[in-house]
Write a protein that holds these residues in place. Structure first.
Motif, PDB file in Angstrom:
ATOM      1  N   PHE A  37    -125.074 -15.362 -58.447  1.00  0.00           N
ATOM      2  CA  PHE A  37    -125.125 -16.383 -59.485  1.00  0.00           C
ATOM      3  C   PHE A  37    -124.401 -15.820 -60.698  1.00  0.00           C
ATOM      4  CE2 PHE A  37    -128.399 -17.340 -56.538  1.00  0.00           C
ATOM      5  CZ  PHE A  37    -128.329 -18.715 -56.422  1.00  0.00           C
ATOM      6  N   VAL A  38    -123.382 -16.548 -61.145  1.00  0.00           N
ATOM      7  CA  VAL A  38    -122.478 -16.030 -62.164  1.00  0.00           C
ATOM      8  C   VAL A  38    -122.482 -16.975 -63.364  1.00  0.00           C
ATOM      9  CG1 VAL A  38    -120.129 -15.250 -62.630  1.00  0.00           C
ATOM     10  CG2 VAL A  38    -121.025 -15.145 -60.282  1.00  0.00           C
ATOM     11  N   SER A  39    -122.803 -16.422 -64.524  1.00  0.00           N
ATOM     12  CA  SER A  39    -122.716 -17.169 -65.783  1.00  0.00           C
ATOM     13  C   SER A  39    -121.377 -16.841 -66.427  1.00  0.00           C
ATOM     14  CB  SER A  39    -123.846 -16.768 -66.728  1.00  0.00           C
ATOM     15  OG  SER A  39    -125.090 -17.068 -66.150  1.00  0.00           O
ATOM     16  N   VAL A  40    -120.659 -17.879 -66.846  1.00  0.00           N
ATOM     17  CA  VAL A  40    -119.339 -17.696 -67.438  1.00  0.00           C
ATOM     18  C   VAL A  40    -119.315 -18.372 -68.809  1.00  0.00           C
ATOM     19  CG1 VAL A  40    -116.861 -18.168 -67.198  1.00  0.00           C
ATOM     20  CG2 VAL A  40    -118.244 -17.683 -65.157  1.00  0.00           C
ATOM     21  N   THR A  41    -118.841 -17.627 -69.806  1.00  0.00           N
ATOM     22  CA  THR A  41    -118.648 -18.167 -71.143  1.00  0.00           C
ATOM     23  C   THR A  41    -117.151 -18.173 -71.437  1.00  0.00           C
ATOM     24  OG1 THR A  41    -120.748 -17.204 -71.821  1.00  0.00           O
ATOM     25  CG2 THR A  41    -119.274 -17.913 -73.583  1.00  0.00           C
ATOM     26  N   LEU A  42    -116.685 -19.295 -71.956  1.00  0.00           N
ATOM     27  CA  LEU A  42    -115.265 -19.427 -72.289  1.00  0.00           C
ATOM     28  C   LEU A  42    -115.022 -19.038 -73.749  1.00  0.00           C
ATOM     29  CD1 LEU A  42    -114.419 -22.842 -70.558  1.00  0.00           C
ATOM     30  CD2 LEU A  42    -114.297 -20.529 -69.602  1.00  0.00           C
ATOM     31  N   GLU A  43    -113.784 -18.677 -74.044  1.00  0.00           N
ATOM     32  CA  GLU A  43    -113.413 -18.350 -75.427  1.00  0.00           C
ATOM     33  C   GLU A  43    -113.537 -19.565 -76.334  1.00  0.00           C
ATOM     34  OE1 GLU A  43    -109.429 -16.915 -74.944  1.00  0.00           O
ATOM     35  OE2 GLU A  43    -110.096 -14.950 -74.220  1.00  0.00           O
ATOM     36  N   LYS A  44    -113.120 -20.739 -75.817  1.00  0.00           N
ATOM     37  CA  LYS A  44    -113.184 -21.989 -76.587  1.00  0.00           C
ATOM     38  C   LYS A  44    -113.873 -23.047 -75.748  1.00  0.00           C
ATOM     39  CE  LYS A  44    -108.648 -21.995 -77.403  1.00  0.00           C
ATOM     40  NZ  LYS A  44    -107.346 -22.453 -77.830  1.00  0.00           N
ATOM     41  N   GLN A  45    -114.632 -23.910 -76.392  1.00  0.00           N
ATOM     42  CA  GLN A  45    -115.290 -25.013 -75.708  1.00  0.00           C
ATOM     43  C   GLN A  45    -114.534 -26.306 -76.036  1.00  0.00           C
ATOM     44  OE1 GLN A  45    -117.122 -22.585 -77.360  1.00  0.00           O
ATOM     45  NE2 GLN A  45    -117.490 -21.639 -75.373  1.00  0.00           N
ATOM     46  N   SER A  46    -113.345 -26.419 -75.496  1.00  0.00           N
ATOM     47  CA  SER A  46    -112.530 -27.617 -75.695  1.00  0.00           C
ATOM     48  C   SER A  46    -112.340 -28.310 -74.348  1.00  0.00           C
ATOM     49  CB  SER A  46    -111.168 -27.247 -76.284  1.00  0.00           C
ATOM     50  OG  SER A  46    -110.407 -26.518 -75.341  1.00  0.00           O
ATOM     51  N   GLU A  47    -111.956 -29.552 -74.422  1.00  0.00           N
ATOM     52  CA  GLU A  47    -111.722 -30.306 -73.190  1.00  0.00           C
ATOM     53  C   GLU A  47    -110.645 -29.645 -72.327  1.00  0.00           C
ATOM     54  OE1 GLU A  47    -110.584 -34.840 -71.740  1.00  0.00           O
ATOM     55  OE2 GLU A  47    -111.134 -34.478 -73.832  1.00  0.00           O
ATOM     56  N   ALA A  48    -109.603 -29.177 -72.963  1.00  0.00           N
ATOM     57  CA  ALA A  48    -108.511 -28.518 -72.218  1.00  0.00           C
ATOM     58  C   ALA A  48    -108.997 -27.231 -71.558  1.00  0.00           C
ATOM     59  CB  ALA A  48    -107.340 -28.225 -73.153  1.00  0.00           C
ATOM     60  N   ALA A  49    -109.815 -26.460 -72.274  1.00  0.00           N
ATOM     61  CA  ALA A  49    -110.339 -25.209 -71.701  1.00  0.00           C
ATOM     62  C   ALA A  49    -111.258 -25.509 -70.515  1.00  0.00           C
ATOM     63  CB  ALA A  49    -111.090 -24.423 -72.773  1.00  0.00           C
ATOM     64  N   PHE A  50    -112.113 -26.515 -70.645  1.00  0.00           N
ATOM     65  CA  PHE A  50    -113.005 -26.895 -69.545  1.00  0.00           C
ATOM     66  C   PHE A  50    -112.192 -27.343 -68.338  1.00  0.00           C
ATOM     67  CE2 PHE A  50    -116.484 -28.151 -72.783  1.00  0.00           C
ATOM     68  CZ  PHE A  50    -117.004 -26.872 -72.784  1.00  0.00           C
ATOM     69  N   GLU A  51    -111.197 -28.188 -68.561  1.00  0.00           N
ATOM     70  CA  GLU A  51    -110.374 -28.692 -67.455  1.00  0.00           C
ATOM     71  C   GLU A  51    -109.641 -27.566 -66.747  1.00  0.00           C
ATOM     72  OE1 GLU A  51    -107.846 -31.746 -69.045  1.00  0.00           O
ATOM     73  OE2 GLU A  51    -109.521 -33.160 -69.277  1.00  0.00           O
ATOM     74  N   GLN A  52    -109.111 -26.618 -67.515  1.00  0.00           N
ATOM     75  CA  GLN A  52    -108.380 -25.493 -66.916  1.00  0.00           C
ATOM     76  C   GLN A  52    -109.311 -24.634 -66.071  1.00  0.00           C
ATOM     77  OE1 GLN A  52    -106.625 -22.729 -69.733  1.00  0.00           O
ATOM     78  NE2 GLN A  52    -105.061 -22.144 -68.248  1.00  0.00           N
ATOM     79  N   PHE A  53    -110.495 -24.334 -66.599  1.00  0.00           N
ATOM     80  CA  PHE A  53    -111.443 -23.518 -65.847  1.00  0.00           C
ATOM     81  C   PHE A  53    -111.903 -24.253 -64.592  1.00  0.00           C
ATOM     82  CE2 PHE A  53    -115.707 -22.185 -64.681  1.00  0.00           C
ATOM     83  CZ  PHE A  53    -115.514 -20.822 -64.528  1.00  0.00           C
ATOM     84  N   GLU A  54    -112.287 -25.513 -64.724  1.00  0.00           N
ATOM     85  CA  GLU A  54    -112.802 -26.282 -63.592  1.00  0.00           C
ATOM     86  C   GLU A  54    -111.756 -26.442 -62.500  1.00  0.00           C
ATOM     87  OE1 GLU A  54    -114.519 -29.874 -65.225  1.00  0.00           O
ATOM     88  OE2 GLU A  54    -115.873 -28.695 -66.497  1.00  0.00           O
ATOM     89  N   SER A  55    -110.522 -26.633 -62.881  1.00  0.00           N
ATOM     90  CA  SER A  55    -109.446 -26.749 -61.897  1.00  0.00           C
ATOM     91  C   SER A  55    -109.262 -25.437 -61.132  1.00  0.00           C
ATOM     92  CB  SER A  55    -108.152 -27.141 -62.605  1.00  0.00           C
ATOM     93  OG  SER A  55    -107.090 -27.171 -61.696  1.00  0.00           O
ATOM     94  N   ALA A  56    -109.282 -24.326 -61.850  1.00  0.00           N
ATOM     95  CA  ALA A  56    -109.116 -23.019 -61.205  1.00  0.00           C
ATOM     96  C   ALA A  56    -110.287 -22.713 -60.282  1.00  0.00           C
ATOM     97  CB  ALA A  56    -108.973 -21.928 -62.268  1.00  0.00           C
ATOM     98  N   ILE A  57    -111.492 -23.002 -60.708  1.00  0.00           N
ATOM     99  CA  ILE A  57    -112.678 -22.646 -59.926  1.00  0.00           C
ATOM    100  C   ILE A  57    -112.811 -23.552 -58.688  1.00  0.00           C
ATOM    101  CG2 ILE A  57    -114.698 -23.956 -60.766  1.00  0.00           C
ATOM    102  CD1 ILE A  57    -114.319 -20.159 -60.670  1.00  0.00           C
ATOM    103  N   ALA A  58    -112.364 -24.794 -58.798  1.00  0.00           N
ATOM    104  CA  ALA A  58    -112.445 -25.726 -57.660  1.00  0.00           C
ATOM    105  C   ALA A  58    -111.576 -25.269 -56.497  1.00  0.00           C
ATOM    106  CB  ALA A  58    -112.051 -27.135 -58.100  1.00  0.00           C
ATOM    107  N   ALA A  59    -110.559 -24.486 -56.780  1.00  0.00           N
ATOM    108  CA  ALA A  59    -109.646 -24.002 -55.736  1.00  0.00           C
ATOM    109  C   ALA A  59    -110.175 -22.766 -55.021  1.00  0.00           C
ATOM    110  CB  ALA A  59    -108.280 -23.702 -56.354  1.00  0.00           C
ATOM    111  N   GLU A  60    -111.298 -22.241 -55.445  1.00  0.00           N
ATOM    112  CA  GLU A  60    -111.823 -21.001 -54.877  1.00  0.00           C
ATOM    113  C   GLU A  60    -112.871 -21.272 -53.803  1.00  0.00           C
ATOM    114  OE1 GLU A  60    -110.551 -18.094 -55.279  1.00  0.00           O
ATOM    115  OE2 GLU A  60    -109.110 -19.063 -56.610  1.00  0.00           O
TER     116      GLU A  60
END
Length: 156
Positions: free
Chosen positions: A72-95
């Motif tokens: 179980f992995v908790s991840v905190t982003l540098e910025k909480q913006s829509e673009a940052a969320f979309e980038q992270f979610e897109s990358a993680i969905a491919a894993e």
């Protein structure tokens, strides 16, 4: 539940039986819920149309296919913006090692459940994948010792 959508005890029985065994024949399902075949099929179609039933799937042996280690992995982003969320979610969905990902409130932005065969595989995932996603500021990993309860659907 949408307005106008109501579930009676027979609908709940149908959902319970299909959650236990989605390969159940229509005749067996009808028998178990106490209806004839045609009304049972009508109810199943209505439950599908109202999106109580989203699909049918085989339950696979996660340990044999992906590995025995759940992290179980908790991840905190540098910025909480829509673009940052979309980038992270897109990358993680491919894993493929990521079994689930939740956007959270509280200290961490995301909680993931990662399944791998062993510690070396998790280390590779962490260093070669997760830590390389742009915008990731902090990662905290917790290793599951034992599965106590794992439900595939809510109890009806």
């Amino acid at each position: 539940m949408n307005q106008g959508d109501t579930l009676d005890r027979i609908d709940l029985k149908i959902l319970r039986e299909l959650a236990l065994d989605a390969r159940l024949s229509w005749r067996d399902l009808a028998e178990r819920v106490g209806l004839s075949l045609t009304p049972t099929l009508r109810r199943v179609r209505r439950l599908e149309e109202q999106r109580y039933i989203l699909g049918y799937a085989a339950q696979l042996d996660e340990r044999r296919l992906a590995g025995a280690m759940s992290v179980f992995v908790s991840v905190t982003l540098e910025k909480q913006s829509e673009a940052a969320f979309e980038q992270f979610e897109s990358a993680i969905a491919a894993e493929p090692a990521v079994m689930s990902c939740f956007l959270m409130t509280g200290e961490a932005d995301y909680n993931l459940r990662v399944v791998v065969p062993d510690l070396d595989a998790y280390h590779r995932f962490l260093t070669h994948t997760l830590a390389r996603i742009p915008g990731v500021a902090h990662i905290n990993s917790s290793f599951a010792l034992k599965t106590v309860l794992l439900r595939q659907a809510p109890q009806l």
